[in-house]
Design a protein around this motif. Structure first.
Motif, PDB file in Angstrom:
ATOM      1  N   ALA A 193       9.533  73.263 -43.787  1.00 44.86           N
ATOM      2  CA  ALA A 193       8.703  73.888 -44.826  1.00 44.86           C
ATOM      3  C   ALA A 193       9.034  73.299 -46.193  1.00 44.86           C
ATOM      4  O   ALA A 193       8.127  73.040 -46.997  1.00 44.86           O
ATOM      5  CB  ALA A 193       8.912  75.401 -44.830  1.00 44.86           C
ATOM      6  N   ARG A 194      10.316  73.067 -46.470  1.00 43.01           N
ATOM      7  CA  ARG A 194      10.703  72.458 -47.740  1.00 43.01           C
ATOM      8  C   ARG A 194      10.144  71.039 -47.853  1.00 43.01           C
ATOM      9  O   ARG A 194       9.700  70.630 -48.923  1.00 43.01           O
ATOM     10  CB  ARG A 194      12.222  72.405 -47.883  1.00 43.01           C
ATOM     11  CG  ARG A 194      12.871  73.742 -48.052  1.00 43.01           C
ATOM     12  CD  ARG A 194      12.564  74.341 -49.449  1.00 43.01           C
ATOM     13  NE  ARG A 194      13.234  75.596 -49.622  1.00 43.01           N
ATOM     14  CZ  ARG A 194      14.436  75.747 -50.159  1.00 43.01           C
ATOM     15  NH1 ARG A 194      15.095  74.709 -50.625  1.00 43.01           N
ATOM     16  NH2 ARG A 194      14.975  76.940 -50.238  1.00 43.01           N
ATOM     17  N   ALA A 195      10.167  70.302 -46.757  1.00 43.19           N
ATOM     18  CA  ALA A 195       9.633  68.933 -46.766  1.00 43.19           C
ATOM     19  C   ALA A 195       8.130  68.949 -47.032  1.00 43.19           C
ATOM     20  O   ALA A 195       7.619  68.137 -47.808  1.00 43.19           O
ATOM     21  CB  ALA A 195       9.951  68.236 -45.452  1.00 43.19           C
ATOM     22  N   ALA A 196       7.423  69.885 -46.411  1.00 39.94           N
ATOM     23  CA  ALA A 196       5.973  69.998 -46.637  1.00 39.94           C
ATOM     24  C   ALA A 196       5.694  70.374 -48.090  1.00 39.94           C
ATOM     25  O   ALA A 196       4.812  69.790 -48.729  1.00 39.94           O
ATOM     26  CB  ALA A 196       5.372  71.026 -45.681  1.00 39.94           C
ATOM     27  N   ASP A 197       6.454  71.325 -48.618  1.00 42.13           N
ATOM     28  CA  ASP A 197       6.273  71.738 -50.017  1.00 42.13           C
ATOM     29  C   ASP A 197       6.530  70.586 -50.980  1.00 42.13           C
ATOM     30  O   ASP A 197       5.941  70.527 -52.059  1.00 42.13           O
ATOM     31  CB  ASP A 197       7.203  72.899 -50.370  1.00 42.13           C
ATOM     32  CG  ASP A 197       6.795  74.202 -49.702  1.00 42.13           C
ATOM     33  OD1 ASP A 197       5.673  74.289 -49.170  1.00 42.13           O
ATOM     34  OD2 ASP A 197       7.637  75.142 -49.703  1.00 42.13           O
TER      35      ASP A 197
END
Length: 171
Positions: free
Chosen positions: A109-113
């Protein structure tokens, strides 16, 4: 895992992160390093990661750090800036309870954000639990490199797995 919280790591987590790291160094082929580190080393590592804009997440429960995960640059050249390599480690006594999956989901999720495109993992070929976790999270094997590492007086094979992070990725 009911009382476990996934959160950003803080400098005060360095000793817990070092304990997990050192266990992997001493007892497993999950990390191909052979030298244990101290809390000061992990504190400096954490500060460097965070200064570079990369997350370090911890799973905290039962009064201590049960696991951690991070990602950082895949390669140092500008053309690779949308690809990251990750690491995830769980305390030996806490394995098999879904902490690795929870840490990886939070990391993805952090990578997508962050608008990243691909996440890569390098996994020792005999680490069936890690390979299965990555497959379950949508990673696929993209390379297998025989005998590129050595630890515990044996040659180790490296498996690279990757997953597209960006929603616009073409498989």
């Amino acid at each position: 895992m009911d009382d476990t919280v996934i959160r950003d790591a803080e400098a005060s987590d360095a000793a817990g992160i070092a304990a997990i790291y050192n266990d992997a160094v001493i007892h497993t082929t999950a990390i191909w390093n052979e030298t244990p580190v101290d809390a000061d080393n992990r504190r400096a590592w954490l500060a460097e990661r965070q200064a570079g804009g990369f997350p370090v997440l911890v799973a905290e429960g039962e009064g201590h750090i049960l696991g951690y995960a991070t990602f950082g640059p895949w390669r140092p050249h500008e053309g690779y800036r949308h690809t990251v390599e990750h690491s995830v480690y769980v305390l030996d006594a806490a394995r098999g309870r879904g902490l690795g999956r929870a840490l990886m989901q939070a990391l993805l999720a952090r990578a997508a954000d962050a608008g990243l495109h691909v996440m890569v993992g390098g996994i020792e070929a005999g680490n069936q639990a890690s390979l299965a976790l990555h497959r379950a999270l949508g990673f696929r094997e993209t390379a297998r490199m025989p005998q590129v590492g050595r630890k515990f007086d044996r040659w180790l094979d490296l498996v690279f797995m990757q997953r597209f992070v960006a929603s616009d990725a073409v498989d």
